[in-house]
Write a protein that holds these residues in place. Sequence first.
Motif, PDB file in Angstrom:
ATOM      1  N   ALA A 112     -45.948  -6.080  28.438  1.00  0.00           N
ATOM      2  CA  ALA A 112     -45.442  -6.026  29.612  1.00  0.00           C
ATOM      3  C   ALA A 112     -43.991  -6.389  29.843  1.00  0.00           C
ATOM      4  N   ALA A 113     -43.525  -7.594  29.103  1.00  0.00           N
ATOM      5  CA  ALA A 113     -42.358  -8.036  29.214  1.00  0.00           C
ATOM      6  C   ALA A 113     -41.456  -7.195  28.251  1.00  0.00           C
ATOM      7  N   MET A 114     -41.851  -6.654  27.302  1.00  0.00           N
ATOM      8  CA  MET A 114     -40.972  -5.617  26.645  1.00  0.00           C
ATOM      9  C   MET A 114     -40.194  -4.353  27.256  1.00  0.00           C
ATOM     10  N   ARG A 115     -41.072  -3.918  28.325  1.00  0.00           N
ATOM     11  CA  ARG A 115     -40.427  -2.844  29.264  1.00  0.00           C
ATOM     12  C   ARG A 115     -39.197  -3.417  29.873  1.00  0.00           C
ATOM     13  N   ASP A 116     -39.026  -4.996  30.100  1.00  0.00           N
ATOM     14  CA  ASP A 116     -38.159  -5.663  30.919  1.00  0.00           C
ATOM     15  C   ASP A 116     -36.979  -6.088  30.113  1.00  0.00           C
ATOM     16  N   ILE A 117     -37.181  -5.961  28.753  1.00  0.00           N
ATOM     17  CA  ILE A 117     -35.896  -6.296  27.830  1.00  0.00           C
ATOM     18  C   ILE A 117     -34.480  -5.685  28.223  1.00  0.00           C
ATOM     19  N   ARG A 118     -33.364  -6.615  28.429  1.00  0.00           N
ATOM     20  CA  ARG A 118     -32.251  -6.202  28.683  1.00  0.00           C
ATOM     21  C   ARG A 118     -31.422  -6.921  27.713  1.00  0.00           C
ATOM     22  N   PRO A 119     -30.217  -6.357  27.220  1.00  0.00           N
ATOM     23  CA  PRO A 119     -29.205  -7.058  26.536  1.00  0.00           C
ATOM     24  C   PRO A 119     -28.344  -8.128  27.227  1.00  0.00           C
ATOM     25  N   ILE A 120     -28.131  -9.132  26.848  1.00  0.00           N
ATOM     26  CA  ILE A 120     -27.396 -10.147  27.365  1.00  0.00           C
ATOM     27  C   ILE A 120     -25.567  -9.961  27.086  1.00  0.00           C
ATOM     28  N   LEU A 121     -25.754  -9.339  25.836  1.00  0.00           N
ATOM     29  CA  LEU A 121     -24.472  -8.922  25.111  1.00  0.00           C
ATOM     30  C   LEU A 121     -24.525  -7.789  24.334  1.00  0.00           C
ATOM     31  N   ALA A 122     -23.534  -7.003  24.462  1.00  0.00           N
ATOM     32  CA  ALA A 122     -23.350  -5.746  23.612  1.00  0.00           C
ATOM     33  C   ALA A 122     -22.066  -5.615  22.971  1.00  0.00           C
ATOM     34  N   ILE A 123     -22.186  -5.217  21.511  1.00  0.00           N
ATOM     35  CA  ILE A 123     -20.802  -5.136  20.880  1.00  0.00           C
ATOM     36  C   ILE A 123     -20.973  -3.585  20.514  1.00  0.00           C
ATOM     37  N   ILE A 124     -19.688  -2.685  20.587  1.00  0.00           N
ATOM     38  CA  ILE A 124     -19.697  -1.525  20.028  1.00  0.00           C
ATOM     39  C   ILE A 124     -18.044  -1.517  19.470  1.00  0.00           C
TER      40      ILE A 124
END
Length: 601
Positions: free
Chosen positions: A575-587
């Motif tokens: 259930a928690a996997m659906r709510d994963i969000r990045p706190i930092l993204a690098i491109i």
Amino acid sequence: MADPTGPGKEHEPERHAASVSRRGLIIGGGSVVAAAALGAPAAASPPATTKPGSDDDELLFVNGKIHTMDDRNSVVSAVRLKGGRFTAVGRDAERGSSARKIDLRGRTVVPGLIESHSHFVSLANRPGYHVAEWELAKNVNEVLAYLKARRKDVPEGAFITAMGAGTPRMFAEQRLPTLAEIDAVIPDRPVFLYQSGFGPARVNTLGKQFFESITDIPVTVGADGTIAGGNPNMANRALYHLRIRQTFDDKKRSALDAMAYTASVGLTTILDQTLVAASTGTLNPASLDPQPTDGLPTLNHFRMYDAWLALHAEGRAYVRLQMNFLHNQGFITELGGLDKQLPELKERLKNQFPFFGDDMLRTGGIGEWAAPFARPSNANGYAVWLESQRLVAKARWRNENAQPGSATNTDTIEQVVATYEQMDREFGIKDLRWGLQHADYATPGQLARLKALNCGVSVSGFRWLNGTPRADGLPAGPLFKQILASGIPMGMHEDGIHISPHNPWFALHYATTGLNVLGQQINPGQQITRQEALHAYTRGNAWYLNREDELGSIEKDKFADLVVLDKDYFTVSDAAMRDIRPILAIIDGKIVHDTGALSRH
């Protein structure tokens, strides 16, 4: 044939400009995305430009659980990047000095996720101040919270909009917010919510007043704020009135908003499968101006890239975009014989180049299809479809077909596979890496034949939204385990924006659990591991985009794309996997999304 290599100037009809002034409507205004609701951070502004290779763009990440997705599935604690590339991974990364060090404090890091089938450019063309985050909501109250958060930077008179994303089945109440509920949180800005690709829609009081004031091509609005779909489609008429009031600057802002949301869910590279164009007259760009009958998936496919191209030229586009080209011309009676069919495809193949551009923006192949799929029983339609495959093969372009017909119909897959074999005998296509989208029910034999042709497949991760348990107890698809067992290169996709959300964590959850949005098991026996699912969304999709040498894993000399997660994808509950969000993204070595949760020095 229009070649999307530069922006075109758009002119609004004079009557539209007058109507804007008369009603005081503003569709845009030039601000960045509002702070997301429910405690989410403000969306990232375009990253600051640094000189590649200079000390000020060097980053060192330490004390993390960095899943590299290399051949050994290595997990390391440190990675260094500079000049847009990973320069050292593991212990080697901690040697030497660094201009900026980021302490991960045990956080999980994965390569930037790659989407292999999206209609993302449509999201980048949304009218109004669009709220892409509404697809993350679990209930009506959360939808309202996202709308309220967006209100903070919307100028007076401007529309707040939320469109597509496959709603409202994903909300607990199975409905959109009511007019009264929207008014309670946003009484001072017009609001327009539009379901899926063709409506219906819902507005608040100010939105209702605006649409009811229109006398040319009128829109009927119910007392409760509902704007019906159907025939005539009033929701599409309402969409039309917003689209014709967009300026080019509005579209640039929408494109930036779309990039910010994309980075915030961990996607760093997108393969856009474009949109269905008009089947006739498409060599005349003027014929593709907005129409009152157009749904959300219909845009001028000559001009829909212009805002993105302008931002790219300005150095402000920061999500990697690869563009396929879909062609929707079937048999057109007035053109005559087969030699006169497919005029747009022929012009495309003569005047453009596949895989042309740079590391951030490039063309791809022909897809989601080259012509509408047709069975041999439809003699004219089949002749045109087969000729389109031949033209693409002869021109040496990459070609994709999406599985047509029913998801469980392997006969249509058989036609595609047999045709690919025919094209290989005639022209040789093994070096072109042709693909099959939605290959959800391909048989082991069909997969083996595709693999022998050096083809890849991309499978659907969106059935979690509308799929239900089958009466016969069989999987609703895709047959993830069967496809993986074949050894064919496999990527995954959400097919987002119109029929499903853009957020990849929903698809990853479905692939590993088989559960739909209601918690029902719809894909028994076909669950894959979290490692396998993540591989499909990173290295698998990198292969599908012909970019496995530069994307998809955290390895020395590859492009520096990664995301730091707020939860450990490999250990949290389903259930928690659906709510994963990045706190930092690098491109490309630059921070493009940052919640401020990590310290740096």
